[in-house]
Design an enzyme around this catalytic site. Structure first.
Site, PDB file in Angstrom:
ATOM      1  N   ASP B 440      -5.772   7.731  -8.764  1.00 32.01           N
ATOM      2  CA  ASP B 440      -4.696   7.527  -9.716  1.00 32.01           C
ATOM      3  C   ASP B 440      -5.150   8.182 -11.020  1.00 32.01           C
ATOM      4  OD1 ASP B 440      -2.477   6.387 -11.001  1.00 32.01           O
ATOM      5  OD2 ASP B 440      -3.733   4.770 -11.747  1.00 32.01           O
ATOM      6  N   LYS B 441      -4.271   8.340 -11.942  1.00 36.57           N
ATOM      7  CA  LYS B 441      -4.703   8.967 -13.186  1.00 36.57           C
ATOM      8  C   LYS B 441      -4.839   7.954 -14.328  1.00 36.57           C
ATOM      9  CE  LYS B 441      -2.075  11.858 -15.495  1.00 36.57           C
ATOM     10  NZ  LYS B 441      -2.194  11.345 -16.843  1.00 36.57           N
ATOM     11  N   GLU B 518       2.896   0.020 -25.676  1.00 31.26           N
ATOM     12  CA  GLU B 518       3.595  -0.789 -26.654  1.00 31.26           C
ATOM     13  C   GLU B 518       2.647  -1.297 -27.713  1.00 31.26           C
ATOM     14  OE1 GLU B 518       5.493  -3.756 -24.388  1.00 31.26           O
ATOM     15  OE2 GLU B 518       7.005  -2.390 -23.603  1.00 31.26           O
ATOM     16  N   GLY B 641       2.008   9.277 -11.435  1.00 31.61           N
ATOM     17  CA  GLY B 641       3.437   9.181 -11.720  1.00 31.61           C
ATOM     18  C   GLY B 641       3.836  10.080 -12.872  1.00 31.61           C
ATOM     19  N   ASP B 760      -0.976   1.058  -7.692  1.00 34.14           N
ATOM     20  CA  ASP B 760      -1.949   1.643  -6.775  1.00 34.14           C
ATOM     21  C   ASP B 760      -2.322   0.697  -5.646  1.00 34.14           C
ATOM     22  OD1 ASP B 760      -2.192   3.856  -8.530  1.00 34.14           O
ATOM     23  OD2 ASP B 760      -3.459   2.623  -9.810  1.00 34.14           O
TER      24      ASP B 760
END
EC number: 7.6.2.1
Lengths: 386, 1110
Positions: B440-441, B518, B641, B760
């Site tokens: 995943d990143k 956020e 993503g 993930d």
């Protein structure tokens, strides 16, 4: 329409404690989380620089001691390297040890004077040579047999008398299991199925039960030297531990060899099993189909060129299965009876390792391999070719 | 399908069960049968049970049945005890929870009762920091706004606080009224979903009106959550524990679900957030004057139900376990062959020879089964070929590997105080055999630590020079000048999120946010607010073009872009919408869909305020780690993503791909099926042609194209996957990630998936090895994973050190286990040739049992300390991992070597024993002990020879075991009833015994040593060479000398990339490609913002350009 929106600035920027405005007084541009983490990192750095021996943190092992090293897989370890030097030395040492040991073993074996006389065929009268089984099964024929052997070497007392059987499978599963140690030790109330098929006879338990006892070897031997009798001591031929702990002093043979089929020898029902040494010897089953069992010990020297007359009672049937019977007179050394195997095996092993040692040394000189040369790494080689 | 809960009404309470927790698996009565049943479901156990049962037939058993029953019972007892202990602990904790005192309301008064006595309908009071005993619908809190905060860590692993709000009808009730409240809650029957609660509440008069008020998950307090920052709260029990599914079954949803609720100074803001195809966040704010506005608007753009029912994951089987199983199967067949051959030979011998041996006394007419007796005896004799100890030994060493991982200080994350943890203790070997890493990143390669860096407001770019917008003087000036756009922008930035401000006693305020983005935005806004005094105004139309450019520009810098927009609503419009929303929100069926639909009505014709850009830095050591792992032959796929350009940028930064001319990136894209197919074909063709060239090829595919490919062109893609060492998949959904893992698995590759977020989890569970980063996105990934680590860079050590050692050690241990079992078995077989092929056992029962369980098992267990190469050497030469990857240390041919060795050693032991102990010495017990000692001597030397490093523990185990063998046997020799009474004493007194042992060792080990030495010196493996290099203490050569790969590819990325400024852009959010209600939203939204999508053609152009800049 803009009703709601008009409240917006008021909501945020009036002095009446809007939560969103508060942080400005205490915050640096970095987020709270960020600054906290940075602080933690700095502290950890300080901690690890002063590291060793610091207090264990939250269940982690202390940073010293053998257990800590164990947890870090960092125990001091000896890492032997298989250098040519070591390996050649190992083979040299093997050779240096094995060859002399081999020589000593051979010498010991050669010191043993041994007479092996096979008598099972010679003892059958010529008339029965073609049908030996008929001879052995016919109880009316005398089984006495006289054999003469000439002693080649001087035999020093004690001379051990063994009978040797060949092609006799005492280690056959059906046979070796057919005994009851409990019965031998404690008597007939312990007769159990482990003795099958010789368990009971005529409805009564058999003591000693089982195939081994039932097939007790019953050839007997007497020796004369010239006209003199040669005393064979038949006492203490069995293991003392067996006599004392494995066979009962108050267990007497009972109902033994009373069945329809008679196997081997009979036992005197008045002598307790612990004194039936022939039985005790026989019951120590042999692991191999060729074996020797002690018959007695001659406590006199026998000179070279003397002739020994052996008076054999050839009772035991080995003819049905082509077994061999021999009588063995032998002296003994620290290594046991005559057995060249160990000596030769040591000599061969020792000399081969010396040969290997020389071979490796030669190869090492001819094709030297610098120890630990990265150039031999396959990926380096491949790279080089490119 | 519905349940009606009558609040505080005892007459209805007995319809539902009590609140007694029971997590125990067994009861006192069913423990034994249930546990045995579970254990006997394993094949090995069935096999051993069959053998043990056969041994009860005394006619065929070669040894005492105890020799199998003993170890079998020990093994069973050990695992049963473990189960029992675990279950007992569960029972204790259940009991504690059940007997905990809670306050409930009964007959209008508060009463103290045990938690297990809570009934559905009771009103339960909870104080701050208490655990919620069962699922409650909130009716009152201490806070005047009617909110409370809960920590749901036990439920979903997220540590941030979540806000829960009381239903509208209950607002304003004081605690006195709360005691008397009556009403009915209509709710669905209990389900597993912890994110959803579609129910209604209606209070009976005299309390307020009798309107139906919708309930959502926001109005609930779920069991095992903790109440925080709220003095007290009370609620109606709707689901008691018994009716709930166990916690295990509760699934963990996507991380991104957020409540859009801000309560600030009695002002309710409705925040709407949508995500377009380009992950642009549009936020509308609306402030309603109504103080008690009853609207908690809950919505989010990516609520796609991931359907990640966790359940009990399938037990994973390592490649090594599979190989061991295969070898066991082969041995089993071999055993059957031996049984058939020797069994028939035995029967033949019996009929031809044994019948002549009168002393054996075979009957002439035997029962029919006699023909089976000898084969069955051999079956039992050979049953030890499959070592009963291997399972126990493997379990032991595997748990040691896991412990070593847990203990390892070098993969202990000091920043977050997280040690590495191996949750799955059984698959460490697989770590050494990884071929593909799917990563995943966000949060995995990057830190997921967001910092607000730049922004574009009303066409002006801030923060370009300094790289920090907060220090940009222009922006500060704009703020000071009350520039309306800037203010509006900042307001949106500060408001539209789920951040919870927490006031500490000292008056400072800290923020708790679910999303790192956020958090960054709110903090940035708060920093700028300091100087803000302003009023708002209307904004003019913006040059959309500027924003498109800005988004593009920021993306190329690796920043996470966020577009803020707004729209004004008239009051009527709002009220209308609010009504619709309320309606949708109180729907019991398809609530999400309806809510989404309603929200869409609001989210259109938005005005763009500006773009914020947030930086997410690359984690420390990521490029180096990837470089080293790639060098060791592991292929990397990055699944993210994110946008394509961002993904490529990150890939370049972390050495995943190389820039031209060393590497080449191939694009698979297209909107339609045809386009995708053509693109795929073209890429595949290029890949085939250039696969022989020393060029690093990688392909990039986006989620849209991937969806088409995975459904239509799976075969072509599989071929591509095999050809390509590197791939970047962007805009992929969690389920696509899992699909990709599955695809690689189907090609028989060992896959490792690493990730940190809830998105993930599926990938992590699907892969052979799942590694979770215990990061800022909560612990979901780490919980689902087999291994959890604190930082990506620890993966290097996990694979190269732990994985590799584990593989090597297990390879040795398993083969050795077979070796020693075969050794003893071959001796038995050889012995049968001199014992009339009748199946006699040379060894007695005690020896056989002890041989397997003690003499040979203990020394080899110290293999867990064996290190063939030092950790340093391994990390310097990562190519060495190939030996593990390719399974070179455990495969049929190495196994054949061990098989041959055991045969050779059996022959040596047997022949030397029967010749040295011939004639008068051939007593059964003695000979058997000689053979056994010979085997023990040999195995001690074999272990010594095969180990590469010796700590004192190894010496202790090997030679201590050796000494123990003699001590144990001497002890047994003192027992008069034992078969081997006095035997060992007799043997030890015989010089010939020691001479024989020496001979067996010499003859047995000499050739093995010579062969090993010859191989080691003249055809060494890379491991041998490195061993030599390491041990000769010569100059250590480093990576520089060994730069190139064992595989044909050349070295790696250039240094310029390593030193490039480490910047990063990322997105938490996944694009939505699945068929959810959101899908239509996405397409709608994307159509309205199509202009923001950079043309596909721009990306390749951007790619080389960036390399120059970096």
């Amino acid at each position: 329409m803009t009703h709601g929106l008009s409240h917006l600035p008021f909501c945020f920027f009036s002095g009446s404690s809007p939560p969103i405005c508060r942080p400005c007084e205490v915050r640096t541009p970095a987020s709270g989380r960020g600054s906290r983490v940075e602080l933690a990192a700095v502290m950890d750095e300080a901690g690890s620089s002063a590291s060793a021996g610091s207090a264990p943190r939250g269940g982690r092992p202390a940073r010293s001691g053998v257990f800590y090293k164990f947890t870090q897989q960092d125990l001091p370890a000896w890492k032997p390297a298989m250098t040519p030097g070591y390996v050649i030395a190992i083979f040299l040492i093997i050779g240096i040890i094995f060859v002399p040991v081999g020589l000593i073993c051979l010498q010991a074996s050669n010191r043993v004077a041994e007479i092996v006389h096979r008598y099972d065929i010679d003892c059958v009268p010529d008339a029965y040579r073609s049908n030996k089984q008929a001879y052995i099964k016919d109880s009316s024929i005398s089984k006495k047999c006289i054999q003469k052997v000439k002693v080649q070497y001087h035999m020093k007392a004690p001379i051990y008398v063994y009978y040797e059987l060949d092609n006799f499978y005492q280690n056959h599963r059906r046979y070796i299991k057919s005994r009851s140690d409990k019965q031998l030790r404690h008597g007939l109330q312990y007769t159990d199925s482990s003795c099958s098929p010789i368990e009971r006879s005529n409805g009564l338990p058999v003591v000693p039960c089982g195939l081994i006892a039932w097939s007790l070897f019953n050839d007997t031997y007497d020796f004369t030297r010239g006209s003199m009798g040669l005393m064979v001591d038949r006492k203490n031929i069995s293991w003392r531990s067996d006599r004392e702990h494995k066979y009962g002093k108050d267990v007497y043979p009972f109902n033994f060899q009373n069945g329809s089929l008679i196997g081997g020898g009979k036992l005197d029902p008045d002598i307790p099993l612990s004194n039936q040494e022939d039985l005790i010897v026989w019951m120590r089953a042999a692991a191999l189909p060729q074996f020797r069992k002690l018959y007695g010990v001659i406590e006199e020297d026998i000179q070279a060129d003397e002739t020994i007359t052996m008076h054999i009672t050839n009772n035991y049937n080995t003819y049905s299965f082509g077994g061999k019977k021999s009588l063995v007179l032998t002296t003994s050394t620290w290594l046991g009876g005559k057995n060249d195997f160990l000596g030769y095996a040591y000599l061969i092993t020792g000399s081969s390792s010396i040969f290997l040692c020389i071979l490796f040394a030669l190869i090492h000189v001819k094709i030297p391999r610098p120890h630990g040369d990265a150039a031999y790494l396959s990926w380096s080689r491949k790279n080089g070719n490119n | 399908m519905k349940r009606f809960v009558y609040i505080n009404d005892e007459s209805y309470q007995n319809d539902y069960c009590d609140n007694q927790i029971s997590n125990t698996k067994y009861t006192l009565w069913n423990f034994l049968p249930k546990n045995l049943w579970e254990q006997f479901r394993r094949f090995m156990n069935q096999y051993f049970l069959l053998i043990a049962c056969l041994q009860l037939w005394s006619l065929i058993t070669p040894v005492n049945p105890a020799s199998t029953w003993g170890p079998l019972i020990v093994i069973f007892a050990v695992s049963a005890t473990k189960e029992a202990w675990d279950d007992y602990n569960r029972y204790i904790s259940d009991k504690q929870a059940n007997e905990k005192k809670v306050w409930i309301v009964k007959n209008g008064a508060r009463k103290h009762i045990q938690a297990q006595d809570i009934r559905v309908g009771n009103i339960v009071w909870i104080r701050e920091n208490e655990e919620v005993p069962c699922d409650l619908v909130l009716t009152g809190t201490s806070e005047p706004q009617g909110i409370c905060h809960v920590e749901t860590a036990a439920l979903d692993g997220e540590i941030d606080l979540k806000t829960r709000v009381i239903p509208t009808t209950c607002i304003g009730l004081d605690s006195e009224q709360l005691h008397k409240i009556k009403g009915v809650i209509e709710c669905p029957i209990p389900d597993k979903d912890i994110r959803r609660f579609d129910a209604n509440i209606r209070l009976f008069p005299p309390f307020i009106d009798n309107d139906i008020c919708p309930l959502t998950i926001n109005n609930t307090l779920l069991q095992s959550c903790y109440l925080r920052n709220t003095e007290w709260a009370c609620g109606v029990a709707v689901y008691t524990v018994h009716t709930q599914f166990s916690l295990e079954g509760k699934h963990v949803d996507n991380v991104c679900l957020k409540e859009r609720l801000c309560l600030l100074d009695n002002t309710l803001c409705v925040a709407v957030e949508i995500y377009s195809n380009e992950i642009i966040k549009i936020i509308i704010i609306r402030i309603h004057e109504n103080n008690t506005a009853p609207c908690s608007h809950h919505m989010s753009g990516n609520e796609t139900k991931l359907g990640m029912s966790r359940g009990v994951p399938e037990p994973k089987l390592t490649a090594m376990d599979a190989m061991i199983d295969k070898l066991t199967g082969a041995i089993f067949l071999f055993q059957l062959a031996v049984v058939v051959v020797l069994g028939s030979a035995g029967n033949v011998w019996k009929d031809t020879e044994a019948r002549k041996q009168w002393y054996v006394k075979y009957d002439d007419d035997e029962p029919w089964y006699q023909i089976l007796v000898i084969p069955l005896r051999f079956e039992l004799l050979c049953s030890i070929m499959i070592p009963i100890s291997i399972k126990v030994s493997l379990d032991f060493v595997k748990s040691m590997y896991a412990k070593f991982i847990d203990w390892d200080e070098e993969i202990y994350d000091q920043e977050t105080d997280t040690p590495a943890h191996a949750a799955n203790t059984a698959i460490s070997e697989d770590l050494g055999q990884v071929e593909y890493i799917l990563t995943d990143k966000t949060g995995t390669l990057t830190e997921n630590k967001m910092i607000f860096r730049r922004c574009c407001i009303a066409g002006t770019l801030y923060g370009n020079e300094s790289g920090d917008a907060l220090k940009d003087i222009e922006l500060l000036n704009a703020v000071a000048d009350n520039s309306p756009h800037v203010i509006k922008f900042l307001t949106v930035m500060a408001l539209c999120n789920t951040v919870i401000p927490i006031k500490s006693p000292s008056g400072t305020i800290s923020y708790k946010a679910q999303s790192q983005d956020e958090d960054a935005l709110v903090n940035a806004a708060s920093n700028l607010h300091v100087v803000l005094v302003s009023k708002n105004g209307n904004n003019a139309g913006q040059q959309i073009k500027t924003f498109v450019d800005a988004v593009d520009k920021y993306a190329q810098l690796g920043l996470r872009t966020l577009c803020l927009g707004w729209r004004e609503l008239s009051l009527e419009e709002y009220l209308e919408w609010s009504r619709l929303f309320k309606e949708a929100n109180s729907a019991l069926v398809d609530r999400e869909w309806k809510v989404a639909e309603v929200c869409q009505k609001l989210e259109h014709t938005l005005d763009i305020l500006g773009i914020s850009a947030i930086e997410d830095r690359l984690q420390d050591g990521v490029p180096e780690t990837i470089e080293i792992l790639r060098q060791s032959g592991i292929n990397f796929w990055m699944l993210t993503g994110d946008k394509q350009s961002t993904a490529i940028q990150i890939a370049l930064l972390c050495n995943l791909i190389s820039s031209e001319p060393k590497g080449q990136l191939l694009y698979i894209n297209g909107k339609t099926e045809d386009e995708v197919a053509r693109s795929l074909e073209r890429v595949l063709l290029t890949m085939r042609i250039t696969s022989s060239e020393p060029k690093e090829l990688a392909f990039v595919v986006d989620g849209w194209a991937l969806e088409i490919i995975l459904t239509r062109y799976k075969e072509a893609f599989t071929e591509l996957a095999v050809l390509s060492k590197t791939a970047i998949c962007c805009r992929v959904t969690p389920s696509q990630k899992a699909q990709l893992v599955k695809l690689l698995k189907s090609c028989d590759y060992r896959t490792l998936a690493i990730g940190d977020g809830g998105n993930d989890v599926r990938m992590i569970q699907q892969a052979h090895i799942g590694v979770g980063i215990s990061g800022r996105e909560g612990l979901q990934a780490a919980r689902a994973a087999d291994y959890s680590i604190g930082k990506f860079r620890f993966l290097k050590r996990l694979i190269l050190v732990h994985g590799r050692y584990s593989y090597n050690r297990t390879a040795f241990l398993s083969q050795y286990s077979f070796y020693k079992s075969l050794l003893i078995c071959f001796i038995q077989i050889l012995f049968s040739f001199v014992s009339g092929i009748a199946g006699t056992s040379l060894f007695n029962s005690v020896s056989l049992m002890a041989y397997n369980v003690f003499y040979t098992s203990i020394p080899v267990l110290t293999t867990v300390l064996d290190k063939d190469l030092s950790e340093k050497t391994v990390t310097q030469n990562p190519e060495i991992l190939l030996y593990c990857q390719a399974g070179r240390l455990l495969n049929p041919s190495t196994f054949a070597g061990w098989f041959g060795r055991s045969l050779y050693h059996a022959i040596v032991v047997f022949l030397i024993t029967i010749h040295a102990y011939a004639n008068e010495k051939s007593e059964m017990e003695e000979l058997s002990m000689v053979a056994l000692s010979g085997s023990i001597w040999l195995q001690a030397f074999v272990v010594t020879l095969e180990m590469s490093s010796f700590t004192f523990l190894q010496f202790l185990a090997i030679w201590g075991n050796f000494a123990a063998f003699y001590v144990i046997n001497l002890c047994i020799s003192t027992i008069p009833t034992a078969g081997m009474y006095t035997i060992m004493f007799r043997l030890c007194r015989q010089p010939s015994y020691w001479i024989t042992m020496l001979l067996i060792s010499g003859v047995g080990m000499g050739p093995v040593l010579a062969l090993k030495y010859f191989r080691y010196t003249y055809s060494p493996s890379a491991i041998n060479i490195l061993q030599k290099a390491e041990r000769s203490r010569g100059p250590m050569y480093t990576l520089v000398n060994l730069e190139s790969q064992l595989r044909s590819e050349q070295g790696n990325s250039t240094n310029s990339i390593l030193t490039a400024p480490v910047k990063n852009k990322n997105s938490v959010y996944e694009p939505l490609l699945s068929d959810s209600p959101m899908a239509s939203r996405r397409s709608l939204a994307s159509s309205s913002f199509d202009i923001f999508q950079p043309a596909q053609s721009r990306v390749p152009a951007a790619y080389p350009r960036n390399i120059k800049t970096s």
